[in-house]
Scaffold this motif. Structure first.
Motif, PDB file in Angstrom:
ATOM      1  N   ILE A  86       0.846  -1.206   0.000  1.00 47.43           N
ATOM      2  CA  ILE A  86       0.000   0.000   0.000  1.00 47.43           C
ATOM      3  C   ILE A  86       0.874   1.247   0.000  1.00 47.43           C
ATOM      4  O   ILE A  86       0.633   2.202  -0.747  1.00 47.43           O
ATOM      5  N   GLU A  87       1.930   1.241   0.828  1.00 47.96           N
ATOM      6  CA  GLU A  87       2.847   2.382   0.894  1.00 47.96           C
ATOM      7  C   GLU A  87       3.523   2.601  -0.468  1.00 47.96           C
ATOM      8  O   GLU A  87       3.714   3.743  -0.902  1.00 47.96           O
ATOM      9  N   ASN A  88       3.871   1.497  -1.127  1.00 47.98           N
ATOM     10  CA  ASN A  88       4.499   1.594  -2.454  1.00 47.98           C
ATOM     11  C   ASN A  88       3.570   2.271  -3.459  1.00 47.98           C
ATOM     12  O   ASN A  88       3.997   3.123  -4.253  1.00 47.98           O
ATOM     13  N   ILE A  89       2.305   1.910  -3.413  1.00 54.58           N
ATOM     14  CA  ILE A  89       1.315   2.503  -4.314  1.00 54.58           C
ATOM     15  C   ILE A  89       1.197   4.005  -4.056  1.00 54.58           C
ATOM     16  O   ILE A  89       1.235   4.823  -4.984  1.00 54.58           O
ATOM     17  N   ILE A  90       1.061   4.380  -2.783  1.00 61.60           N
ATOM     18  CA  ILE A  90       0.905   5.800  -2.436  1.00 61.60           C
ATOM     19  C   ILE A  90       2.148   6.589  -2.813  1.00 61.60           C
ATOM     20  O   ILE A  90       2.066   7.675  -3.405  1.00 61.60           O
ATOM     21  N   HIS A  91       3.332   6.043  -2.476  1.00 60.95           N
ATOM     22  CA  HIS A  91       4.602   6.691  -2.833  1.00 60.95           C
ATOM     23  C   HIS A  91       4.677   6.939  -4.332  1.00 60.95           C
ATOM     24  O   HIS A  91       5.058   8.027  -4.783  1.00 60.95           O
ATOM     25  N   SER A  92       4.344   5.916  -5.114  1.00 56.61           N
ATOM     26  CA  SER A  92       4.439   6.023  -6.571  1.00 56.61           C
ATOM     27  C   SER A  92       3.494   7.095  -7.104  1.00 56.61           C
ATOM     28  O   SER A  92       3.879   7.918  -7.938  1.00 56.61           O
ATOM     29  N   LEU A  93       2.264   7.094  -6.634  1.00 51.31           N
ATOM     30  CA  LEU A  93       1.294   8.098  -7.099  1.00 51.31           C
ATOM     31  C   LEU A  93       1.779   9.508  -6.784  1.00 51.31           C
ATOM     32  O   LEU A  93       1.736  10.398  -7.642  1.00 51.31           O
ATOM     33  N   LEU A  94       2.257   9.710  -5.558  1.00 54.05           N
ATOM     34  CA  LEU A  94       2.703  11.045  -5.163  1.00 54.05           C
ATOM     35  C   LEU A  94       3.945  11.460  -5.942  1.00 54.05           C
ATOM     36  O   LEU A  94       4.079  12.618  -6.350  1.00 54.05           O
ATOM     37  N   TYR A  95       4.875  10.507  -6.151  1.00 53.37           N
ATOM     38  CA  TYR A  95       6.105  10.828  -6.879  1.00 53.37           C
ATOM     39  C   TYR A  95       5.785  11.291  -8.301  1.00 53.37           C
ATOM     40  O   TYR A  95       6.404  12.214  -8.825  1.00 53.37           O
ATOM     41  N   PHE A  96       4.810  10.639  -8.918  1.00 58.64           N
ATOM     42  CA  PHE A  96       4.463  10.983 -10.293  1.00 58.64           C
ATOM     43  C   PHE A  96       3.401  12.079 -10.370  1.00 58.64           C
ATOM     44  O   PHE A  96       2.795  12.299 -11.415  1.00 58.64           O
ATOM     45  N   GLY A  97       3.167  12.753  -9.255  1.00 55.55           N
ATOM     46  CA  GLY A  97       2.296  13.923  -9.254  1.00 55.55           C
ATOM     47  C   GLY A  97       0.829  13.619  -9.414  1.00 55.55           C
ATOM     48  O   GLY A  97       0.057  14.464  -9.866  1.00 55.55           O
ATOM     49  N   ILE A  98       0.425  12.404  -9.054  1.00 57.61           N
ATOM     50  CA  ILE A  98      -0.989  12.024  -9.141  1.00 57.61           C
ATOM     51  C   ILE A  98      -1.568  12.119  -7.734  1.00 57.61           C
ATOM     52  O   ILE A  98      -1.441  11.198  -6.927  1.00 57.61           O
ATOM     53  N   HIS A  99      -2.167  13.240  -7.439  1.00 52.96           N
ATOM     54  CA  HIS A  99      -2.643  13.525  -6.074  1.00 52.96           C
ATOM     55  C   HIS A  99      -4.117  13.169  -5.931  1.00 52.96           C
ATOM     56  O   HIS A  99      -4.956  13.608  -6.713  1.00 52.96           O
ATOM     57  N   PHE A 100      -4.406  12.352  -4.941  1.00 49.78           N
ATOM     58  CA  PHE A 100      -5.796  11.944  -4.711  1.00 49.78           C
ATOM     59  C   PHE A 100      -6.389  12.750  -3.562  1.00 49.78           C
ATOM     60  O   PHE A 100      -5.703  13.144  -2.618  1.00 49.78           O
ATOM     61  N   ASP A 101      -7.696  12.996  -3.668  1.00 51.98           N
ATOM     62  CA  ASP A 101      -8.401  13.822  -2.679  1.00 51.98           C
ATOM     63  C   ASP A 101      -8.811  13.014  -1.452  1.00 51.98           C
ATOM     64  O   ASP A 101      -8.935  13.561  -0.359  1.00 51.98           O
TER      65      ASP A 101
END
Length: 552
Positions: A86-101
């Motif tokens: 789960i942490e890997n998924i969140i890290h990846s999204l944030l690194y690539f600038g995909i911010h979830f609300d």
């Protein structure tokens, strides 16, 4: 009454009703045009490049319409879940600038009012709806084991009819309360199946957001909606979650296209409004003369983690993906060179319906362009963050030399002609290594890279002569004038064209002299502007390196 009894027999511990759940999930207060989208991965492995692509499309559709983009973790498959997934998924999204609300956070909590956002925390909710379906006679327990299902399959194959659990082959479709109670008392495991209202003779037509109108056979199979371990299947859980969380548009890979009839049937059976589905083609990999889908086992470059480890800027991946999403993005970018790619509106009906090819060369070029627009300080901040996780040696050195490193990274950052010599953070170590004395000293142990037409003795003469006249505060014109004068003094042509006109008259030309100085200071044959390098190195370091060369 028998359906009520059946529901109580199977779910005696479930006391709430669907209406109790609806009150916890009020409709979102958004405009009619606002989209609510989601990314719903499983933490069973590294996030793949296709998932990242779908997540960006979903995020853009939501945010360009002033809607909501949320992250939901589909973690009911605990056997395949990996530690830190789960942490890997969140890290990846944030690194690539995909911010979830809304969704799970790195701290272990959640943000958003319509959670929980992990399916493993929503089991009670699913059971409330499954019990409700049993009460209505729309679902039932099935006690068939693997052997039973295999026998059914063999019989169907012998008769050359469609295989599966449906109609007359649905052994427990009309099981009585008494029979079910007897099986449960005997400890027989069971699943819950949906009583399908579909027919093999009927077809459905739905409008895909990406592919347009599609006709598919209606689902007539009594699909499993709850497994023997009490956990829901993906099909059922996603229908409940998407309805309660107000999902309006679902973007996913086209491998899910065949499941559309099942999903539409589930929404209709549950009495839910059906979200709009868009199925995107997979990103393809070039292998020789052909292209194929990325393989989870064979292709490391098929994971988001690979691009993060290599140090591609997250914004560069987003920029590249926009080229794949809508073909007119490239034209828009030419007209809007300084705008964020997020200012470009994407449209699902303009998306590539066939597999888009991941072109690493084009990604590299886009990444170079993205980095070229950053300041030295911005590049340093990215490099600092990246190296802290992926290159401890580099991190230690730049952490110790922060101001010096920013000056190094500022070289060549002109608006007119910005440098474009690296496409990812992992490239930088070898490019800037010579600036740091620790690495430079190791490098020159193998010898200096002086021009082949210049002997070591003559090279030392050049460095000695330059060291006598060099003034650190000279402007570039005066600095180069000194090099030219030194060239003439030592028998080199002042201009390259002079040397070419009469090569036998000279030892070489002014470029050879400059190359010797470059070698003495950097031990490189190709670097940014030598004058700028010397300014950043500082007077003491320049003289120390010239002295070292003369003693070599």
């Amino acid at each position: 009454m028998s359906n009520e009894n059946m529901a109580e027999l199977l779910f005696s511990d479930v006391g709430q009703l669907p209406t109790d759940i609806y009150s916890l999930y009020p409709p979102r207060n958004l405009s009619i045009s606002a989209m609510v989208t989601r990314f719903a991965p499983s933490p069973t492995g590294s996030l793949n490049i296709g998932g990242l692509y779908a997540a960006l499309i979903s995020e853009r559709l939501a945010h360009q319409s002033n809607g909501v983009f949320f992250l939901r973790i589909e973690d009911t498959d605990k056997k395949r879940e990996i530690k830190g997934g789960i942490e890997n998924i969140i890290h990846s999204l944030l690194y690539f600038g995909i911010h979830f609300d809304e969704g799970p956070t790195l701290s272990g909590g959640e943000k958003g009012a319509l959670g929980p956002y992990k399916q493993s925390s929503r089991i009670k909710i699913y059971k409330i709806f499954i019990k409700h379906l049993v009460q209505k006679g729309l679902a039932y327990p099935c006690f068939c084991d693997k052997d039973d299902l295999q026998k059914i399959r063999i019989s169907q194959q012998n008769l050359k009819v469609t295989t599966g659990y449906y109609g007359q082959w649905a052994k427990h479709r009309d099981i009585s309360f008494g029979q079910a109670k007897e099986e449960i008392l005997d400890g027989k495991p069971f699943v819950i199946r949906l009583r399908s209202s579909g027919s093999p003779d009927r077809r459905i037509i739905y409008n895909d957001l990406v592919k347009g109108p599609i006709e598919l056979p209606e689902n007539f199979q009594d699909i499993v909606i709850m497994k023997t371990d009490g956990l829901p299947t993906y099909h059922f859980a996603h229908a409940i979650d998407d309805y309660l969380m107000g999902t309006t548009h679902v973007i996913r890979g086209d491998e899910w296209l065949s499941s559309v009839p099942i999903h539409i049937q589930l929404f209709e059976t549950l009495g839910f409004e059906i979200p709009e589905y868009g199925h995107i083609a997979p990103i393809m990999k070039q292998v020789g003369a052909s292209k194929r889908k990325f393989s989870k086992r064979k292709d490391l470059d098929g994971t988001a983690e690979y691009y993060r480890e290599q140090g591609y800027p997250g914004i560069a991946i987003g920029e590249y993906f926009m080229n794949l999403i809508n073909s007119d993005f490239e034209e828009w970018r030419m007209v809007n060179p300084h705008k964020s790619f997020r200012d470009f509106f994407i449209y699902t009906d303009k998306m590539n319906a066939s597999g888009a090819l991941l072109d690493m060369n084009k990604l590299g070029d886009i990444s170079k362009d993205v980095i070229s627009r950053l300041t030295g300080k911005q590049v340093f901040d990215h490099l600092y963050t990246w190296s802290k996780e992926f290159d401890s040696e580099l991190y230690t050195l730049i952490d110790k030399n922060k101001e010096y490193t920013v000056k190094i990274l500022n070289i060549g950052r002109t608006i007119e002609k910005p440098r474009k010599d690296y496409s990812k953070w992992s490239d930088l170590k070898t490019i800037i290594a010579f600036f740091y004395d620790e690495w430079f000293e190791k490098d020159v142990l193998g010898g200096y890279k002086i021009p082949t037409n210049v002997s070591l003795d003559v090279a030392k003469e050049i460095v000695l002569g330059f060291s006598k006249t060099y003034r650190f505060n000279n402007e570039k014109e005066a600095w180069f004038h000194e090099i030219k004068e030194l060239a003439v003094e030592l028998g080199f042509a002042k201009e390259i064209k002079q040397f070419k006109a009469n090569p036998n008259r000279y030892k070489g030309h002014v470029g050879d002299v400059a190359m010797v100085l470059r070698a003495a200071l950097t031990n490189r044959t190709n670097t940014p502007d030598l004058f700028d390098i010397m300014k950043v190195m500082g007077e003491n370091r320049v003289f120390e390196r010239m002295e070292r060369f003369m003693l070599s």
